[in-house]
Structures are given as structure tokens and as C-alpha cells.
Design a protein around this motif. Structure first.
Motif, mmCIF file in Angstrom:
data_model
loop_
_atom_site.group_PDB
_atom_site.id
_atom_site.type_symbol
_atom_site.label_atom_id
_atom_site.label_comp_id
_atom_site.label_asym_id
_atom_site.label_seq_id
_atom_site.Cartn_x
_atom_site.Cartn_y
_atom_site.Cartn_z
ATOM 1 N N THR A 54 64.543 26.123 67.930
ATOM 2 C CA THR A 54 64.014 27.470 67.711
ATOM 3 C C THR A 54 63.001 27.878 68.779
ATOM 4 O OG1 THR A 54 62.193 26.719 66.286
ATOM 5 C CG2 THR A 54 64.300 27.242 65.208
ATOM 6 N N GLY A 55 62.800 27.029 69.771
ATOM 7 C CA GLY A 55 61.855 27.335 70.831
ATOM 8 C C GLY A 55 60.410 27.154 70.443
ATOM 9 N N ALA A 56 60.138 26.436 69.348
ATOM 10 C CA ALA A 56 58.753 26.246 68.905
ATOM 11 C C ALA A 56 58.647 24.996 68.034
ATOM 12 C CB ALA A 56 58.250 27.465 68.133
ATOM 13 N N ARG A 58 54.263 35.035 61.393
ATOM 14 C CA ARG A 58 54.291 35.884 62.573
ATOM 15 C C ARG A 58 55.530 35.560 63.401
ATOM 16 N NH1 ARG A 58 49.861 39.216 63.691
ATOM 17 N NH2 ARG A 58 51.407 40.030 65.146
ATOM 18 N N GLY A 59 56.327 34.565 62.960
ATOM 19 C CA GLY A 59 57.598 34.331 63.635
ATOM 20 C C GLY A 59 58.094 32.906 63.656
ATOM 21 N N ASN A 60 57.311 31.951 64.158
ATOM 22 C CA ASN A 60 57.847 30.604 64.350
ATOM 23 C C ASN A 60 58.009 29.838 63.042
ATOM 24 O OD1 ASN A 60 58.135 30.915 67.118
ATOM 25 N ND2 ASN A 60 56.069 30.190 67.555
ATOM 26 N N HIS A 61 57.081 30.026 62.102
ATOM 27 C CA HIS A 61 57.230 29.423 60.768
ATOM 28 C C HIS A 61 58.484 29.973 60.087
ATOM 29 C CE1 HIS A 61 56.078 27.596 56.991
ATOM 30 N NE2 HIS A 61 55.789 28.748 56.401
ATOM 31 N N GLY A 62 58.708 31.274 60.219
ATOM 32 C CA GLY A 62 59.886 31.894 59.622
ATOM 33 C C GLY A 62 61.178 31.407 60.244
ATOM 34 N N GLN A 63 61.199 31.257 61.557
ATOM 35 C CA GLN A 63 62.400 30.724 62.209
ATOM 36 C C GLN A 63 62.665 29.295 61.750
ATOM 37 O OE1 GLN A 63 63.184 31.643 66.506
ATOM 38 N NE2 GLN A 63 61.086 32.439 66.411
ATOM 39 N N GLY A 82 54.726 45.695 63.114
ATOM 40 C CA GLY A 82 54.373 45.485 64.511
ATOM 41 C C GLY A 82 54.572 44.063 64.984
ATOM 42 N N ASN A 83 55.262 43.255 64.198
ATOM 43 C CA ASN A 83 55.507 41.865 64.590
ATOM 44 C C ASN A 83 56.429 41.806 65.802
ATOM 45 O OD1 ASN A 83 54.959 39.080 63.787
ATOM 46 N ND2 ASN A 83 57.163 38.902 63.458
ATOM 47 N N SER A 84 56.468 40.661 66.455
ATOM 48 C CA SER A 84 57.332 40.451 67.620
ATOM 49 C C SER A 84 58.774 40.872 67.329
ATOM 50 C CB SER A 84 57.307 38.968 68.012
ATOM 51 O OG SER A 84 58.398 38.645 68.848
ATOM 52 N N VAL A 85 59.279 41.791 68.131
ATOM 53 C CA VAL A 85 60.651 42.282 67.952
ATOM 54 C C VAL A 85 61.655 41.155 68.120
ATOM 55 C CG1 VAL A 85 62.408 43.820 68.918
ATOM 56 C CG2 VAL A 85 60.049 44.616 68.674
ATOM 57 N N GLU A 86 61.436 40.309 69.111
ATOM 58 C CA GLU A 86 62.405 39.259 69.401
ATOM 59 C C GLU A 86 62.328 38.104 68.403
ATOM 60 O OE1 GLU A 86 62.345 38.375 73.615
ATOM 61 O OE2 GLU A 86 62.270 40.511 74.078
ATOM 62 N N LYS A 87 61.131 37.817 67.889
ATOM 63 C CA LYS A 87 61.030 36.820 66.820
ATOM 64 C C LYS A 87 61.717 37.339 65.557
ATOM 65 C CE LYS A 87 56.834 34.411 68.314
ATOM 66 N NZ LYS A 87 55.410 34.159 68.047
ATOM 67 N N ASN A 88 61.531 38.617 65.249
ATOM 68 C CA ASN A 88 62.222 39.204 64.099
ATOM 69 C C ASN A 88 63.732 39.088 64.260
ATOM 70 O OD1 ASN A 88 59.739 39.915 63.061
ATOM 71 N ND2 ASN A 88 59.984 42.113 63.359
ATOM 72 N N ASN A 147 58.469 31.769 72.437
ATOM 73 C CA ASN A 147 59.072 32.980 71.869
ATOM 74 C C ASN A 147 58.194 34.210 72.107
ATOM 75 O OD1 ASN A 147 61.298 31.479 70.881
ATOM 76 N ND2 ASN A 147 60.023 30.760 69.201
ATOM 77 N N VAL A 148 58.253 34.703 73.328
ATOM 78 C CA VAL A 148 57.463 35.874 73.731
ATOM 79 C C VAL A 148 58.414 37.022 74.035
ATOM 80 C CG1 VAL A 148 57.402 35.019 76.132
ATOM 81 C CG2 VAL A 148 55.763 36.754 75.369
ATOM 82 N N ASP A 149 58.070 38.217 73.550
ATOM 83 C CA ASP A 149 58.890 39.392 73.828
ATOM 84 C C ASP A 149 58.863 39.715 75.312
ATOM 85 O OD1 ASP A 149 59.331 39.534 71.148
ATOM 86 O OD2 ASP A 149 58.369 41.477 70.841
ATOM 87 N N ALA A 150 60.010 40.165 75.844
ATOM 88 C CA ALA A 150 60.125 40.437 77.275
ATOM 89 C C ALA A 150 59.093 41.453 77.781
ATOM 90 C CB ALA A 150 61.543 40.893 77.601
ATOM 91 N N PRO A 151 58.845 42.586 77.085
ATOM 92 C CA PRO A 151 57.845 43.535 77.597
ATOM 93 C C PRO A 151 56.446 42.935 77.670
ATOM 94 C CG PRO A 151 59.259 44.603 75.974
ATOM 95 C CD PRO A 151 59.547 43.133 75.902
ATOM 96 N N LEU A 152 56.103 42.086 76.701
ATOM 97 C CA LEU A 152 54.791 41.447 76.709
ATOM 98 C C LEU A 152 54.691 40.447 77.858
ATOM 99 C CD1 LEU A 152 52.092 41.300 75.200
ATOM 100 C CD2 LEU A 152 53.085 39.518 73.749
#
Length: 328
Positions: A49-51, A79-84, A104-110, A309-314
Motif C-alpha cells: 500500500t506504499g506505507a 487520513r489515508g494509510n490506516h484506511g488503506q 479535504g482528505n488526500s484525493v489519491e489516498k481516497n 502516498n502524496v498527491d501529485a499537485p502537492l
């Protein structure tokens, strides 16, 4: 609550390695040059999962499926990694996964959680609000609420720190980012199991100081969250379950700014060509901040790259060296 025993860590490793191989640890010359000392990077960005959290989810749901075989669905806030992590493990056990994230959570993690089969629910402005909503849904819908901290989660995550310590048993100082505490408790459990003397220092965002304040006050404290970059560290309230072993066993907790995290993310990319999310670079940011501190200078360091797991725009903002103005 006590940390997992060596026997429990051994059992956790068998579960984790049924789903993924160990991750590598490398010492990168350019990073060593930037730090002025020898550092070993634990590449938890190389999990399925990348984390790092995937390890904990695997162990927790393995135990849950045996402890409560009647459970048909789990729910958690993230916020994303626990959920993945939970979505990945739930799919292996044929369980439904319901994941609550703040707006407003990370789009790519969602997107990653949905791709793993999770039903995503957006609620609230921060993690704490999302967690309280998840707890309400668990009661209402008869779902098993997976906490952010639990000995099974810690045991799973500790397998990564055991790998690092087995590979480099003479580490002087290990920096570990703190979100809800499973990571640093895992590092402490692994150190304890192997009887090592490695100094373990937690890292928080200076825009989310709850754990640092709690560590010094020796009780759970709340602090505002204003980080733009390190969402994995965006904790408003220290978890009462994770805090006792941190207070008892951690050597210190330091804070890093979003600008310092951004610098560490750029260094990871330029020196290793590995991507890091904000929280994933926090350990390196802390080592750079304390470069001349006797706990770092001339010491052999352990630095977990806990997630990519970082969004591309960020990430583009980071690489372009655009400023981050975190909310006070």
C-alpha cells in the motif's frame, strides 16, 4: 496497556510475511552527505500500500477474524494509510471495509482506498471529527470499530522495526513520526524485544503538537492542527491508549515544520529517487533539524520512510519549492 511480547511479534511476522516480503533498508551516500553522518533508511514506502500501516492491518484483522468470526464489516477513521491498510486486509478476509475521512482528505489516498474495495465516507474537518463519526456509525450499523491504536496493530508494525534492527543492530538513534502512536510504540516494542540501547525519538508536526505536549505533561493533551503537508501527523488529541508506553519508554519528542518536511521530501527525491509523503519524510526532517545535536552528530541513525502516498499537485509544490503557510 503493555507492548507486544517477543512471542507475539514472532507470530505477527508470520502473518505479515504471508502477504508481503520484508522491505529493504539502505544507506544512501548523498543523504549521508547531507546529514553529515551514516543513516539507514527503512523503506516502508515499498509495501503493497506504499506505507508502513499495512503490517498492522494484516495482523489486526487476522486476529479479529478468529476472535469474532461473526463480524462481517469493519469501520475506521483515517487520513489515508490506516484506511488503506484495513481495506487491503479486509479484502483478504472477505470483510466489508467502511472508512471515514475528513473533508479535504488526500484525493489519491481516497482513490486508493476505493480501489481496494472500501466504502468511503467523508465527514468533518479533521481526523478527530471523522473518528467520532465512525464510532457513531459503528454503533448504529453494527460494525466493528477498528481503533487507531491497538496491540495487534503495534505488533504488525513492529515487524518492520525488527527487520531494521536485525539488519543494523548498532543504530544509535532512531527517529519515528507520530500520528496516533502505533509507529513509535512498534519501534519501542521491537527495541524492547531485542534488548537494544537505541535511542528512540518521536517526531510530530510543529503545526500539530498534541503528542509532544502530552509527552511533557504526562497526560493526553489537545492542540490545534494546521499542517498543510504532513497529514499523517495531523493529530488534534493524543490517543490515551498509545500515550503510556510513549511517556515511559520514548527518549524524546521533537517537532518539525512543514517547510522542514518539504526540504526532507526534496532530499529523498534528489538523493534516492524515492517519493515520500509529508509524514513519511518527518524522521529525515528531524535528523536534519538536529544535525549538530549530540544525538545525531557522528551517530548511526535509523530513519523510516513511512509512506509515499502524496498527491501529485502537492508533490509538485514541494519540488517547485513553493512556500507552505500552515494554519496557526
Amino acid at each position: 496497556m503493555s507492548l507486544p511480547s517477543p512471542t507475539e511479534l514472532e507470530a505477527a511476522a508470520a502473518i505479515v510475511y504471508g502477504a508481503m516480503p520484508p522491505t529493504p533498508q539502505f544507506s544512501w551516500p548523498l543523504l549521508n552527505e547531507a546529514l553529515g553522518t551514516e543513516a539507514w533508511i527503512k523503506h516502508e514506502n515499498h509495501t503493497p500500500t506504499g506505507a508502513f500501516k499495512v503490517r498492522g492491518g494484516l495482523v489486526y484483522l487476522h486476529a479479529l477474524s478468529r476472535r469474532e468470526p461473526q463480524v462481517r464489516g469493519v469501520i475506521a477513521a483515517t487520513r489515508g494509510n490506516h484506511g488503506q491498510s484495513l481495506a487491503f486486509a479486509a479484502r483478504r478476509h472477505g470483510l466489508g471495509a467502511h472508512i471515514v475521512v475528513p473533508h479535504g482528505n488526500s484525493v489519491e489516498k481516497n482513490a486508493a482506498m476505493r480501489a481496494l474495495g472500501a466504502q468511503l465516507i467523508e465527514y468533518g474537518d479533521d481526523f478527530q471529527a471523522a473518528r467520532e463519526h465512525a464510532q457513531m456509525l459503528a454503533r448504529r450499523d453494527g460494525l466493528h470499530m477498528v481503533p487507531s491504536w491497538h496491540p495487534d496493530l503495534v505488533a504488525g508494525v513492529a515487524t518492520g522495526y525488527l527487520e531494521l534492527f536485525h539488519a543494523q543492530p548498532d543504530l544509535d538513534t532512531l527517529f519515528v513520526p507520530i500520528g496516533q502512536g502505533s509507529g513509535i510504540c512498534a519501534a519501542l516494542a521491537a527495541r524492547q524485544a531485542l534488548g537494544l540501547k537505541t535511542r528512540v525519538i518521536g517526531v510530530v508536526s510543529e503545526h500539530a503538537l498534541a503528542y509532544q505536549l502530552s509527552f511533557h505533561a504526562r497526560r493526553p493533551m489537545e492542540a490545534p492542527v494546521g499542517t498543510e503537508l504532513a497529514d499523517g501527523l495531523a493529530c488534534r488529541m493524543a490517543d490515551a491508549s498509545s500515550l503510556p508506553p510513549i511517556i515511559e519508554l520514548a527518549d524524546d519528542i521533537v517537532a518539525v515544520s512543514d517547510e522542514q518536511v518539504a526540504r526532507a521530501m526534496r532530499l529523498y527525491y534528489r538523493c534516492t529517487h524515492n517519493l515520500s509523503e509529508g509524514a513519511g519524510a518527518a524522521a529525515l526532517a528531524a535528523a536534519l533539524l538536529l544535525k549538530n545535536d549530540p544525538r545525531v552528530k557522528g551517530r548511526k541513525l535509523g530513519l523510516p520512510l513511512t509512506g509515499a502516498n502524496v498527491d501529485a499537485p502537492l508533490l509538485q509544490r514541494v519540488l517547485d519549492e513553493q512556500p507552505f503557510r500552515s494554519v496557526p
